[in-house]
Write a protein that holds these residues in place. Structure first.
Motif, PDB file in Angstrom:
ATOM      1  N   LYS A 126       0.726  -1.357  -0.228  1.00 18.07           N
ATOM      2  CA  LYS A 126       0.145  -0.015   0.048  1.00 18.07           C
ATOM      3  C   LYS A 126       1.113   1.172   0.131  1.00 18.07           C
ATOM      4  O   LYS A 126       1.748   1.376   0.875  1.00 18.07           O
ATOM      5  CB  LYS A 126      -0.926   0.213   1.391  1.00 18.07           C
ATOM      6  N   ASP A 127       0.721   2.018  -0.903  1.00 19.01           N
ATOM      7  CA  ASP A 127       1.570   3.253  -0.857  1.00 19.01           C
ATOM      8  C   ASP A 127       1.382   4.243   0.101  1.00 19.01           C
ATOM      9  O   ASP A 127       0.221   4.275   0.730  1.00 19.01           O
ATOM     10  CB  ASP A 127       1.064   3.964  -2.405  1.00 19.01           C
ATOM     11  N   GLY A 128       2.443   4.567   0.417  1.00 17.21           N
ATOM     12  CA  GLY A 128       2.442   5.760   1.863  1.00 17.21           C
ATOM     13  C   GLY A 128       2.427   4.809   3.188  1.00 17.21           C
ATOM     14  O   GLY A 128       2.572   5.481   4.082  1.00 17.21           O
ATOM     15  N   LYS A 129       2.040   3.557   3.144  1.00 22.21           N
ATOM     16  CA  LYS A 129       1.927   2.657   4.309  1.00 22.21           C
ATOM     17  C   LYS A 129       2.978   1.419   4.415  1.00 22.21           C
ATOM     18  O   LYS A 129       3.509   1.432   5.570  1.00 22.21           O
ATOM     19  CB  LYS A 129       0.401   1.746   4.182  1.00 22.21           C
ATOM     20  N   PHE A 130       3.561   0.911   3.166  1.00 28.76           N
ATOM     21  CA  PHE A 130       4.378   0.000   3.119  1.00 28.76           C
ATOM     22  C   PHE A 130       5.818   0.534   3.581  1.00 28.76           C
ATOM     23  O   PHE A 130       6.251   1.504   3.325  1.00 28.76           O
ATOM     24  CB  PHE A 130       4.587  -0.634   1.890  1.00 28.76           C
ATOM     25  N   SER A 131       6.756  -0.174   4.691  1.00 25.72           N
ATOM     26  CA  SER A 131       7.595   0.260   5.382  1.00 25.72           C
ATOM     27  C   SER A 131       9.000   0.075   4.549  1.00 25.72           C
ATOM     28  O   SER A 131      10.008   0.393   4.930  1.00 25.72           O
ATOM     29  CB  SER A 131       7.806  -0.395   6.728  1.00 25.72           C
TER      30      SER A 131
END
Length: 148
Positions: A126-131
């Motif tokens: 998920k864009d912006g959520k994946f570390s």
């Protein structure tokens, strides 16, 4: 380490399961690697370090109703993944799990948070959520053999 999928018994025959090696290349360019009867594909872009040897294991359950695909590095991965996606051609993904490496040595991999990736037609970050940390990815789908 050895990754065992719940739907691929350790005693599966050579036709039922196989593991292959592939190179994960940094540089931010999108690459795809595919394997297997139901064609598991792993699409990714990564940064940092040099090429790494990763493994992809694909297999069918004994009753041919479930197909699994897992990818993981040989040893520790030093790459940062800007994106990843796993797809199973010819089957719908019913289960997926993704992991990042534990910060301290000797600990097992840490599951990604549910908000870091989605499960649907494919399993993807998920864009912006994946570390940006990926150390193992497993997807399992139901084959179409059991349709009436």
């Amino acid at each position: 380490f050895v990754l065992t999928s719940p739907c691929v018994p350790a005693e599966a025959s050579d036709e039922q399961a196989k593991t292959v090696e592939f190179n994960v290349k940094p540089g931010g360019v999108v690459h795809t690697f595919s394997e297997g009867i139901y064609e598991c594909s792993f699409t990714y872009a990564s940064q940092g370090g040099t090429n790494e040897q990763w493994l992809m294991s694909v297999g069918l359950s004994d009753d041919n109703k479930m197909f699994s695909c897992s990818v993981w590095p040989q040893g520790k991965s030093y790459l940062f993944f800007t994106q990843f996606k796993a797809e199973l051609k010819g089957t719908k993904i019913e289960y997926a799990n993704a992991y990042s490496q534990a910060a301290a040595g000797g600990q097992s991999d840490v599951p990604l948070k549910p908000e870091e990736f989605t499960i649907g037609e494919s399993t993807t970050h998920k864009d912006g959520k994946f570390s940006a940390q990926l150390s193992k990815l497993t997807v399992i789908g139901r084959t179409r053999h059991d349709e009436l």
